[in-house]
Structure formats: C-alpha cells, structure tokens
Design an enzyme around this catalytic site. Structure first.
Site, PDB file in Angstrom:
ATOM      1  N   ASP A   1      62.907  40.868 -15.170  1.00 48.74           N
ATOM      2  CA  ASP A   1      61.933  39.774 -15.241  1.00 48.74           C
ATOM      3  C   ASP A   1      62.091  39.013 -16.552  1.00 48.74           C
ATOM      4  O   ASP A   1      62.031  39.610 -17.636  1.00 48.74           O
ATOM      5  CB  ASP A   1      60.498  40.319 -15.174  1.00 48.74           C
ATOM      6  CG  ASP A   1      60.101  40.798 -13.785  1.00 48.74           C
ATOM      7  OD1 ASP A   1      60.900  40.628 -12.837  1.00 48.74           O
ATOM      8  OD2 ASP A   1      58.985  41.336 -13.656  1.00 48.74           O
TER       9      ASP A   1
ATOM     10  N   LYS B   1      58.905  44.095  -7.396  1.00 51.50           N
ATOM     11  CA  LYS B   1      57.737  44.716  -6.760  1.00 51.50           C
ATOM     12  C   LYS B   1      57.976  46.195  -6.463  1.00 51.50           C
ATOM     13  O   LYS B   1      57.096  47.028  -6.608  1.00 51.50           O
ATOM     14  CB  LYS B   1      57.369  43.961  -5.479  1.00 51.50           C
ATOM     15  CG  LYS B   1      56.870  42.557  -5.775  1.00 51.50           C
ATOM     16  CD  LYS B   1      56.417  41.825  -4.536  1.00 51.50           C
ATOM     17  CE  LYS B   1      56.304  40.328  -4.796  1.00 51.50           C
ATOM     18  NZ  LYS B   1      55.488  39.955  -5.937  1.00 51.50           N
TER      19      LYS B   1
ATOM     20  N   ASN C   1      47.525  40.901   0.354  1.00 49.05           N
ATOM     21  CA  ASN C   1      46.541  40.072  -0.333  1.00 49.05           C
ATOM     22  C   ASN C   1      45.963  39.087   0.686  1.00 49.05           C
ATOM     23  O   ASN C   1      46.356  39.086   1.861  1.00 49.05           O
ATOM     24  CB  ASN C   1      47.140  39.393  -1.575  1.00 49.05           C
ATOM     25  CG  ASN C   1      48.237  38.397  -1.224  1.00 49.05           C
ATOM     26  OD1 ASN C   1      48.298  37.883  -0.111  1.00 49.05           O
ATOM     27  ND2 ASN C   1      49.109  38.123  -2.176  1.00 49.05           N
TER      28      ASN C   1
ATOM     29  N   LEU D   1      41.612  41.120  -2.858  1.00 46.18           N
ATOM     30  CA  LEU D   1      41.037  39.782  -3.037  1.00 46.18           C
ATOM     31  C   LEU D   1      40.972  39.384  -4.507  1.00 46.18           C
ATOM     32  O   LEU D   1      40.116  38.593  -4.903  1.00 46.18           O
ATOM     33  CB  LEU D   1      39.619  39.752  -2.430  1.00 46.18           C
ATOM     34  CG  LEU D   1      39.494  40.145  -0.954  1.00 46.18           C
ATOM     35  CD1 LEU D   1      38.032  40.298  -0.557  1.00 46.18           C
ATOM     36  CD2 LEU D   1      40.170  39.101  -0.063  1.00 46.18           C
TER      37      LEU D   1
ATOM     38  N   ASP E   1      47.574  38.472 -17.895  1.00 45.51           N
ATOM     39  CA  ASP E   1      48.722  38.220 -17.023  1.00 45.51           C
ATOM     40  C   ASP E   1      48.523  39.022 -15.728  1.00 45.51           C
ATOM     41  O   ASP E   1      48.421  40.250 -15.776  1.00 45.51           O
ATOM     42  CB  ASP E   1      50.010  38.673 -17.753  1.00 45.51           C
ATOM     43  CG  ASP E   1      51.264  38.510 -16.908  1.00 45.51           C
ATOM     44  OD1 ASP E   1      51.184  37.921 -15.816  1.00 45.51           O
ATOM     45  OD2 ASP E   1      52.330  38.985 -17.350  1.00 45.51           O
TER      46      ASP E   1
ATOM     47  N   THR F   1      50.674  39.396 -13.376  1.00 49.40           N
ATOM     48  CA  THR F   1      51.929  39.929 -12.819  1.00 49.40           C
ATOM     49  C   THR F   1      51.841  41.451 -12.671  1.00 49.40           C
ATOM     50  O   THR F   1      51.457  42.141 -13.619  1.00 49.40           O
ATOM     51  CB  THR F   1      53.126  39.585 -13.740  1.00 49.40           C
ATOM     52  OG1 THR F   1      53.101  38.192 -14.006  1.00 49.40           O
ATOM     53  CG2 THR F   1      54.445  39.972 -13.095  1.00 49.40           C
TER      54      THR F   1
ATOM     55  N   ASP G   1      50.998  45.231  -7.546  1.00 44.98           N
ATOM     56  CA  ASP G   1      51.912  46.386  -7.445  1.00 44.98           C
ATOM     57  C   ASP G   1      51.237  47.644  -8.000  1.00 44.98           C
ATOM     58  O   ASP G   1      51.407  48.743  -7.457  1.00 44.98           O
ATOM     59  CB  ASP G   1      53.205  46.113  -8.219  1.00 44.98           C
ATOM     60  CG  ASP G   1      53.943  44.904  -7.664  1.00 44.98           C
ATOM     61  OD1 ASP G   1      53.841  44.657  -6.449  1.00 44.98           O
ATOM     62  OD2 ASP G   1      54.601  44.211  -8.451  1.00 44.98           O
TER      63      ASP G   1
HETATM   64  O1  RIB Z   1      54.811  41.502  -8.315  1.00 44.39           O
HETATM   65  C1  RIB Z   1      55.419  41.137  -9.521  1.00 44.39           C
HETATM   66  C2  RIB Z   1      56.913  41.153  -9.387  1.00 44.39           C
HETATM   67  O2  RIB Z   1      57.292  40.152  -8.475  1.00 44.39           O
HETATM   68  C3  RIB Z   1      57.665  40.840 -10.645  1.00 44.39           C
HETATM   69  O3  RIB Z   1      57.923  41.994 -11.419  1.00 44.39           O
HETATM   70  C4  RIB Z   1      58.910  40.131 -10.151  1.00 44.39           C
HETATM   71  O4  RIB Z   1      60.091  40.816 -10.382  1.00 44.39           O
HETATM   72  C5  RIB Z   1      58.663  39.887  -8.670  1.00 44.39           C
HETATM   73  O5  RIB Z   1      59.349  40.781  -7.884  1.00 44.39           O
END
Ligand code: RIB
Length: 300
Positions: A14, A41, A181, A214, A239, A241, A245
């Site tokens: 990433d 992910k 989601n 949600l 963040d 991100t 996961d």
């Molecule tokens: O869900 C986040 C992930 O989505 C990131 O780490 C990126 O690599 C994408 O796969």
C-alpha cells in the site's frame, strides 16, 4: 477440535498518501505524506485474525523479490506456509486518505491475479471438513475456490470486497457467513433502503449468517431470519483503511474462539473502532489486549 482458518486473499503493497482532498480529474495534487506499508484485504484480514489470537493460514502470492512482505506477514503471527513467491510483481494499492480519514483506492492486482485452479484444488485437498475458508474478492479463482471448499465440507466465510457483478453468481446460499458493507449489500439484492436490503437478504439467504457493516452507524446481524442491530463505538477517525478488514478478521476469529454471534460482533466493532484511529492498513490493526471487550451480551 478448533477449526483452522484458511484465508485465500490478496497481499498488497500500500502506497498511502495523505491529501488535503481527493485528486480531481485534470488536477495535479501534492501529497502531505507518503507511507509504504503492507496491506491488501486478504493480508489485513489474516493479520486481524492473528492479532485476535486465532491461528490463520494465508493462501496468497507476492513477488519473490519483496522478501519484507513475507517476513512482515509472518512476524504478525500469520502462517505463511501457503504464501508463494512468484515472478509477477506484487499487488499494490495507491491510497489517498483525506483530512476526514476517508480513503480512495486504486488497485493493481499483480501476483494476486496469478492463481491456478489446479494449485488451489491441491491446497483444498489438504484441508479438513469443518475448517473455515475465508475469502475476499481481490484474487482470481474465487469462484473455483468457493465451490471446491464447499464441496470439501469447509465452512466458507466471504467478504465480497471489492464488489463485482460475478459475486452474484456464487452459491451465496451455501455460505456459512457473508460480511458486506452497505453498498455491497445493496448491490447484492438490488435494493436501496436498508430495511428492504435486510428483508431481501434474510429471505434469499436463510441458512447463511449475514453481517452488514454500516460504518459509524454500527452493524446488522441476520441469522435464520432474526435481525439484530448493534451500535458502532464512537471514535475519532484518522484513517478508515482496513477498518472493514479488521472487523471481518475479528468477527471470524471470535466465532472460532467460541463467542456467540453477538459477542463476536461486539469484539469486531471495538477492534474496527481502534483501527480507524491510526494511519495505514496492517499498522492500524489492534491486538486483542488493546480491546476493552467484555462478554456482556448486547441489547437486541
Ligand atoms: O481494505 C483496505 C485494503 O484495500 C488496502 O490495504 C488495499 O491494499 C486494498 O486492498
């Protein structure tokens, strides 16, 4: 015997850029910072499972020259005996994170798109009925993998992210667990209003445990036609991100750990709320001891 979790999933490098706002068409935008971290992910979910204290074997591929990727995944507690070094470049993601902590992601599949159905069949043949297969949608061969795992008696948990039209052709009614989601849930059943989405999924997937996340509004659990809503943990967002996961990994780990669905949901929600408080994917995934999780049953 405790189930093993096999996670068939992506491994990405990433490139995380903090930006004032997402770049617009025709605009050239200077980033505020750049961090290069392990993500994907699949890898994120494996690390979340490991940090939740449950054994996970990752099935994945990355470029053989990116040795830090293998080392880091292993040092996070993930069994990498089924992670293969290949000649294709590793998958990567270009991630913009804005001042509100929202992200916009461009993916390059690379090695994540190099799987062969025969190789996957060999891996499944070594697994045991009752084990879990977890999968997302960043690797090729997903449909073969899901069918083979179901036929071998594995419990299949699917997080169909990122959503594509092909997901609707999978035998979703045979899954043990489906975690989506809101946007993914809407796309699966062609409904917009959340109440309609919940009714449609409850009706079409009566044997599957369905969780709809949600974000800041919590999550919905649908099991055998019964629907439970749980609130999110209020938190400051740096963040988002890998928050989803983290949720998926912690939820599945909770089930394997013997928690009830609701307890697993509460633990997953708290873990996700911690993940959004720092930058990056894998660096933001909390360890179990960082959670204040109690075994109190949530109100329905
Ligand atoms: O869900 C986040 C992930 O989505 C990131 O780490 C990126 O690599 C994408 O796969």
């Amino acid at each position: 015997m405790t189930s093993t979790i096999l996670n068939f999933g992506s491994i990405n490098i990433d490139n995380v850029y903090r930006v004032d706002h997402f770049v617009q068409p025709g605009e050239t935008l200077a980033s505020l910072s750049l961090d290069i971290v392990l993500g994907g992910k699949g890898a994120n979910q494996s690390v979340a499972i490991a940090r939740a204290g449950v054994k996970v074997k990752h099935i994945g591929r990355a470029c053989k020259t990116d040795s830090w990727v293998f080392t880091q995944l292993e040092s996070c507690g993930v069994d990498i005996s089924h992670v293969e070094g290949v000649n294709e470049p590793s998958g990567h993601a270009i991630i913009q994170v804005d001042q509100q902590g929202e992200n916009a992601i461009v993916l390059h599949g690379g090695a994540n798109q190099s799987f062969d159905a025969d190789d996957l069949a060999k891996l499944i043949s070594k697994s045991h009925a009752g084990d879990y297969l977890l999968a997302q949608n960043e690797c090729n061969g997903l449909s073969d993998m899901v069918e083979m795992a179901l036929d071998a008696g594995l419990k299949v948990a699917l997080n169909p992210a990122p959503m594509t039209a092909a997901i609707r052709s999978l035998p979703l009614h045979r899954l043990d667990t489906l975690i989506v989601n809101q946007g993914e849930a809407q796309a699966l059943c062609d409904q917009i209003e959340i109440d309609d989405v919940v009714s449609a999924l409850a009706e079409s997937l009566p044997q599957t445990r369905v969780v709809i996340t949600l974000g800041g509004d919590g999550a919905i659990l649908i099991v055998g036609g019964s629907v439970t809503k749980v609130p999110a943990f209020a938190t400051k967002v740096v963040d988002t991100t890998a928050a989803g996961d983290t949720f998926v990994g912690y939820f599945l780990a909770g089930l394997v750990d013997g928690l009830s669905d609701l307890q697993a949901l509460e633990r997953a929600s708290e873990a996700a709320s911690l993940a959004v408080q720092s930058l990056g994917a894998i660096p933001s995934i909390p360890k179990l001891e960082q959670l204040n999780f109690s075994n109190a049953t949530l109100p329905t």
